[in-house]
Write a protein that holds these residues in place. Structure first.
Motif, PDB file in Angstrom:
ATOM      1  N   LEU A 186      29.027  18.176   5.868  1.00  0.00           N
ATOM      2  CA  LEU A 186      28.381  19.787   6.019  1.00  0.00           C
ATOM      3  C   LEU A 186      30.364  19.809   5.656  1.00  0.00           C
ATOM      4  CD1 LEU A 186      26.412  21.973   5.734  1.00  0.00           C
ATOM      5  CD2 LEU A 186      27.379  22.078   8.359  1.00  0.00           C
TER       6      LEU A 186
ATOM      7  N   TYR B  14      27.820  23.562   1.494  1.00  0.00           N
ATOM      8  CA  TYR B  14      27.446  22.658   0.494  1.00  0.00           C
ATOM      9  C   TYR B  14      27.050  20.673   1.361  1.00  0.00           C
ATOM     10  CZ  TYR B  14      32.289  21.131   0.080  1.00  0.00           C
ATOM     11  OH  TYR B  14      33.168  19.796   0.813  1.00  0.00           O
ATOM     12  N   LEU B  15      25.875  19.985   1.052  1.00  0.00           N
ATOM     13  CA  LEU B  15      25.857  18.594   1.905  1.00  0.00           C
ATOM     14  C   LEU B  15      26.126  18.156   0.176  1.00  0.00           C
ATOM     15  CD1 LEU B  15      22.317  18.725   3.308  1.00  0.00           C
ATOM     16  CD2 LEU B  15      24.313  19.208   4.462  1.00  0.00           C
TER      17      LEU B  15
ATOM     18  N   GLY C  99      27.466  13.917  -0.299  1.00  0.00           N
ATOM     19  CA  GLY C  99      27.381  12.232   0.537  1.00  0.00           C
ATOM     20  C   GLY C  99      26.492  11.761  -0.525  1.00  0.00           C
TER      21      GLY C  99
ATOM     22  N   LEU D 194      27.061  11.134   4.501  1.00  0.00           N
ATOM     23  CA  LEU D 194      26.830  12.892   4.501  1.00  0.00           C
ATOM     24  C   LEU D 194      27.473  14.386   5.251  1.00  0.00           C
ATOM     25  CD1 LEU D 194      24.127  14.566   3.567  1.00  0.00           C
ATOM     26  CD2 LEU D 194      23.259  15.104   5.654  1.00  0.00           C
TER      27      LEU D 194
ATOM     28  N   THR E  19      24.057  22.009  13.871  1.00  0.00           N
ATOM     29  CA  THR E  19      25.815  22.783  13.383  1.00  0.00           C
ATOM     30  C   THR E  19      26.048  24.007  13.362  1.00  0.00           C
ATOM     31  OG1 THR E  19      23.920  23.544  11.481  1.00  0.00           O
ATOM     32  CG2 THR E  19      25.603  20.931  11.138  1.00  0.00           C
TER      33      THR E  19
END
Length: 171
Positions: free
Chosen positions: A55, A122-123, A125, A53, A16
């Motif tokens: 980002l 944040y993630l 999902g 999921l 990332t």
């Protein structure tokens, strides 16, 4: 007949920190002008079909979507950096690095806000179902997700009808 190329180990890794700007989606929710998210769908990039999921990044003073709940998809948020507030059924709770917030399909209306002075990273999902119905009570809408598109209808138009509503009384 063509052969399917087997992925290499590197194909399963998303670095990332090396993403180019063109690989990051930036958007505003069409029904909330204060919504601002930069988002990378991580699970899509490795070909995952059932779980999703991503980002996310929200700039200071902005928010994620529109307060909403899901009827079919459980969802979660895990805060990596920054400070914010998660609104849950009208109550705001402070969130920061290391905080996990999970939403079963119990109707809890939720929304994420960046209240800090740096990006909120944040993630996000959850499940990836072919269909879902979401409630957006603050704007009086219901969203129906199907065939890769969200369609909105007014809550009033979605009320339940019984057969008696369509039949004129005799006599």
């Amino acid at each position: 007949m063509g052969e399917t190329k087997k992925p290499t180990a590197e194909d399963y890794v998303i670095r990332t920190g090396e993403l180019k700007p063109a690989e990051i989606y930036s958007f505003t929710h069409p029904l909330n002008p204060n919504s601002a998210i930069s988002f990378v769908p991580l699970s899509d990039r490795v070909g995952m079909q059932r779980a999703q999921l991503g980002l996310g990044r929200i700039p200071p003073g902005r928010e994620s979507f529109v307060p909403h709940s899901h009827s079919a998809q459980e969802e979660f948020v895990f805060i990596l950096e920054g400070n914010g507030e998660m609104e849950i059924d009208g109550e705001r709770v402070a969130v920061g690095p290391g905080d996990y917030v999970g939403f079963p399909i119990d109707g809890a209306v939720h929304q994420l806000y960046n209240t800090g002075d740096a990006d909120l990273v944040y993630l996000m999902g959850g499940e990836r179902t072919p269909t879902d119905m979401s409630r957006f009570p603050t704007i009086g809408k219901i969203g129906v997700w199907a065939e890769g598109t969200m369609r909105y209808i007014d809550e009033d138009a979605a009320r339940q009808f019984s057969p008696e509503d369509f039949v004129e009384p005799q006599g």
